[in-house]
Design a protein around this motif. Structure first.
Motif, PDB file in Angstrom:
ATOM      1  N   UNK A  27       0.469  -1.454   0.110  1.00  0.00           N
ATOM      2  CA  UNK A  27      -0.177   0.054   0.427  1.00  0.00           C
ATOM      3  C   UNK A  27       1.382   1.233  -0.086  1.00  0.00           C
ATOM      4  N   UNK A  28       1.986   1.546   1.164  1.00  0.00           N
ATOM      5  CA  UNK A  28       2.520   2.170   0.827  1.00  0.00           C
ATOM      6  C   UNK A  28       3.363   2.859  -0.680  1.00  0.00           C
ATOM      7  N   UNK A  29       3.331   1.883  -1.412  1.00  0.00           N
ATOM      8  CA  UNK A  29       4.284   2.152  -2.675  1.00  0.00           C
ATOM      9  C   UNK A  29       3.134   1.941  -3.542  1.00  0.00           C
ATOM     10  N   UNK A  30       2.012   1.692  -3.602  1.00  0.00           N
ATOM     11  CA  UNK A  30       0.794   1.997  -4.485  1.00  0.00           C
ATOM     12  C   UNK A  30       0.509   3.898  -4.089  1.00  0.00           C
ATOM     13  N   UNK A  31       0.918   3.691  -3.209  1.00  0.00           N
ATOM     14  CA  UNK A  31       0.343   5.694  -3.081  1.00  0.00           C
ATOM     15  C   UNK A  31       1.683   6.683  -2.931  1.00  0.00           C
ATOM     16  N   UNK A  32       3.051   5.542  -3.768  1.00  0.00           N
ATOM     17  CA  UNK A  32       3.928   6.469  -4.258  1.00  0.00           C
ATOM     18  C   UNK A  32       5.033   6.848  -2.582  1.00  0.00           C
ATOM     19  N   UNK A  33       5.108   6.234  -1.701  1.00  0.00           N
ATOM     20  CA  UNK A  33       5.855   6.457  -1.212  1.00  0.00           C
ATOM     21  C   UNK A  33       7.256   5.101  -1.092  1.00  0.00           C
ATOM     22  N   UNK A 196       0.328  14.824 -12.522  1.00  0.00           N
ATOM     23  CA  UNK A 196       1.515  14.034 -12.828  1.00  0.00           C
ATOM     24  C   UNK A 196       2.248  13.314 -11.471  1.00  0.00           C
ATOM     25  N   UNK A 197       2.342  13.745 -10.647  1.00  0.00           N
ATOM     26  CA  UNK A 197       2.841  12.487  -9.385  1.00  0.00           C
ATOM     27  C   UNK A 197       1.850  10.913  -9.153  1.00  0.00           C
ATOM     28  N   UNK A 198       0.514  10.915  -9.588  1.00  0.00           N
ATOM     29  CA  UNK A 198      -0.487   9.793  -9.513  1.00  0.00           C
ATOM     30  C   UNK A 198       0.192   9.393 -10.701  1.00  0.00           C
ATOM     31  N   UNK A 199      -0.066  10.101 -11.901  1.00  0.00           N
ATOM     32  CA  UNK A 199       0.751   8.574 -13.369  1.00  0.00           C
ATOM     33  C   UNK A 199       1.008   8.049 -12.692  1.00  0.00           C
ATOM     34  N   UNK A 210      -2.141   5.644 -20.629  1.00  0.00           N
ATOM     35  CA  UNK A 210      -1.505   5.914 -19.407  1.00  0.00           C
ATOM     36  C   UNK A 210      -1.157   8.010 -19.996  1.00  0.00           C
ATOM     37  N   UNK A 211      -0.802   7.555 -21.150  1.00  0.00           N
ATOM     38  CA  UNK A 211      -0.663   9.117 -21.127  1.00  0.00           C
ATOM     39  C   UNK A 211      -2.311   9.700 -21.805  1.00  0.00           C
ATOM     40  N   UNK A 212      -3.061   8.983 -22.640  1.00  0.00           N
ATOM     41  CA  UNK A 212      -4.531   9.455 -23.087  1.00  0.00           C
ATOM     42  C   UNK A 212      -5.049   9.812 -22.036  1.00  0.00           C
ATOM     43  N   UNK A 213      -5.152   9.061 -20.888  1.00  0.00           N
ATOM     44  CA  UNK A 213      -5.947   8.847 -19.673  1.00  0.00           C
ATOM     45  C   UNK A 213      -5.411  10.454 -18.510  1.00  0.00           C
ATOM     46  N   UNK A 214      -3.833  10.443 -18.697  1.00  0.00           N
ATOM     47  CA  UNK A 214      -3.580  11.889 -17.904  1.00  0.00           C
ATOM     48  C   UNK A 214      -3.863  12.549 -18.684  1.00  0.00           C
ATOM     49  N   UNK A 215      -4.053  12.560 -19.796  1.00  0.00           N
ATOM     50  CA  UNK A 215      -4.223  14.472 -20.966  1.00  0.00           C
ATOM     51  C   UNK A 215      -5.938  14.694 -20.517  1.00  0.00           C
ATOM     52  N   UNK A 216      -6.667  13.399 -20.697  1.00  0.00           N
ATOM     53  CA  UNK A 216      -8.271  13.091 -20.148  1.00  0.00           C
ATOM     54  C   UNK A 216      -8.709  14.223 -19.020  1.00  0.00           C
ATOM     55  N   UNK A 217      -7.652  13.975 -18.185  1.00  0.00           N
ATOM     56  CA  UNK A 217      -8.181  14.573 -16.873  1.00  0.00           C
ATOM     57  C   UNK A 217      -7.080  15.663 -16.259  1.00  0.00           C
ATOM     58  N   UNK A 218      -6.186  16.070 -17.219  1.00  0.00           N
ATOM     59  CA  UNK A 218      -6.098  17.368 -17.571  1.00  0.00           C
ATOM     60  C   UNK A 218      -6.919  17.981 -18.003  1.00  0.00           C
ATOM     61  N   UNK A 219      -7.340  18.217 -18.526  1.00  0.00           N
ATOM     62  CA  UNK A 219      -8.503  18.733 -19.825  1.00  0.00           C
ATOM     63  C   UNK A 219      -9.483  19.273 -18.980  1.00  0.00           C
ATOM     64  N   UNK A 220     -10.141  17.772 -17.310  1.00  0.00           N
ATOM     65  CA  UNK A 220     -10.873  18.644 -16.828  1.00  0.00           C
ATOM     66  C   UNK A 220     -10.418  19.635 -15.687  1.00  0.00           C
ATOM     67  N   UNK A 221      -9.373  19.844 -15.793  1.00  0.00           N
ATOM     68  CA  UNK A 221      -8.291  20.883 -15.106  1.00  0.00           C
ATOM     69  C   UNK A 221      -7.184  20.372 -14.032  1.00  0.00           C
ATOM     70  N   UNK A 222      -6.829  19.338 -14.093  1.00  0.00           N
ATOM     71  CA  UNK A 222      -6.412  18.643 -12.878  1.00  0.00           C
ATOM     72  C   UNK A 222      -5.602  18.272 -13.618  1.00  0.00           C
ATOM     73  N   UNK A 223      -3.567  19.799 -12.908  1.00  0.00           N
ATOM     74  CA  UNK A 223      -2.478  19.034 -12.933  1.00  0.00           C
ATOM     75  C   UNK A 223      -1.634  17.862 -12.672  1.00  0.00           C
TER      76      UNK A 223
END
Length: 223
Positions: A27-33, A196-199, A210-223
């Motif tokens: 779980x620590x790995x999954x959340x990026x720790x 960016x960090x979540x990706x 993954x790039x396609x999904x990240x771009x969609x989320x960015x279009x929603x207004x999340x950087x």
């Protein structure tokens, strides 16, 4: 929830003790720790658990999930299939195999196992629906994905990940106002959120998706 583990109450040299501690480090790995270090610890502990009891389906689904985050997809799927073989009526093992298949780029098979996990659990957890929505998003079946993300949010309103996915799918459907509202909700729940960090924590085999999904989320207004 399988995201909440108690690492206490079991002797450290017991199979359950090793397994619980391995889930904790996964779980620590999954959340990026410290993902690399945490995964290495999770893998070592899962091997200790396996050496004590190799017929426990939960150890095999744990190992499959660790392999997934190590991006060893065939090993991940194989371990997940072993867990289902050992516990064919287990909702969690079907759910985790479904999650693994989705990240490995096999959404059709993922949907089968995730639907089975929902059928088998009288009180299905939010992440079953989250990953089912993810699989539908991969298939570009955005309306179906929308319904699953909404179900995930209904079950766990304050878990920001489902709101991230919902924001992305609204953007893909061209529903910008709804996408922006979901993006605001994400930032209310997690003010430090970074796509960016979540990706970096999402173990998709298909980097183009993954790039396609990240771009969609960015279009929603999340950087």
């Amino acid at each position: 929830s399988f995201f909440s583990f108690s690492v206490w109450g079991s002797a450290p040299d017991s199979e359950v003790g090793y397994r619980s501690l391995a889930w904790h480090y996964w779980w620590l790995a999954a959340i990026g720790k410290s993902p690399r270090e945490s995964l290495a610890k999770a893998f070592k502990l899962s091997q200790e658990a396996l050496s004590i009891e190799d017929s426990d389906p939960y150890i095999h689904c744990l190992l499959g999930t660790i392999y997934l985050y190590m991006k060893q997809y065939e090993k991940a799927i194989s371990a997940g299939e072993k867990s289902v073989e050992l516990d064919p009526n287990g909702a969690m093992v079907h759910g985790l195999l479904g999650m693994t298949l989705s990240f490995a780029g096999r959404p059709d098979e993922a949907i089968v196992h995730l639907k089975e996990s929902i059928r088998l659990n009288p009180f299905p957890e939010y992440w079953y629906f989250l990953r089912l929505g993810q699989a539908y998003t991969q298939k570009k079946e955005y309306e179906k994905a929308l319904n699953e993300y909404k179900m995930a949010i209904q079950l766990s309103p304050d878990h920001f990940a489902a709101h991230v996915h919902l924001a992305g799918v609204y953007a893909l459907l061209g529903r910008q106002e709804d996408a922006s509202n979901e993006a605001k909700k994400v930032l209310e729940l997690n003010p430090g959120f970074s796509m960016e960090r979540t990706a970096k924590t999402l173990p998709f085999k298909d980097e183009a998706y993954l790039r396609f999904f990240v771009e969609a989320v960015r279009k929603a207004g999340l950087k």
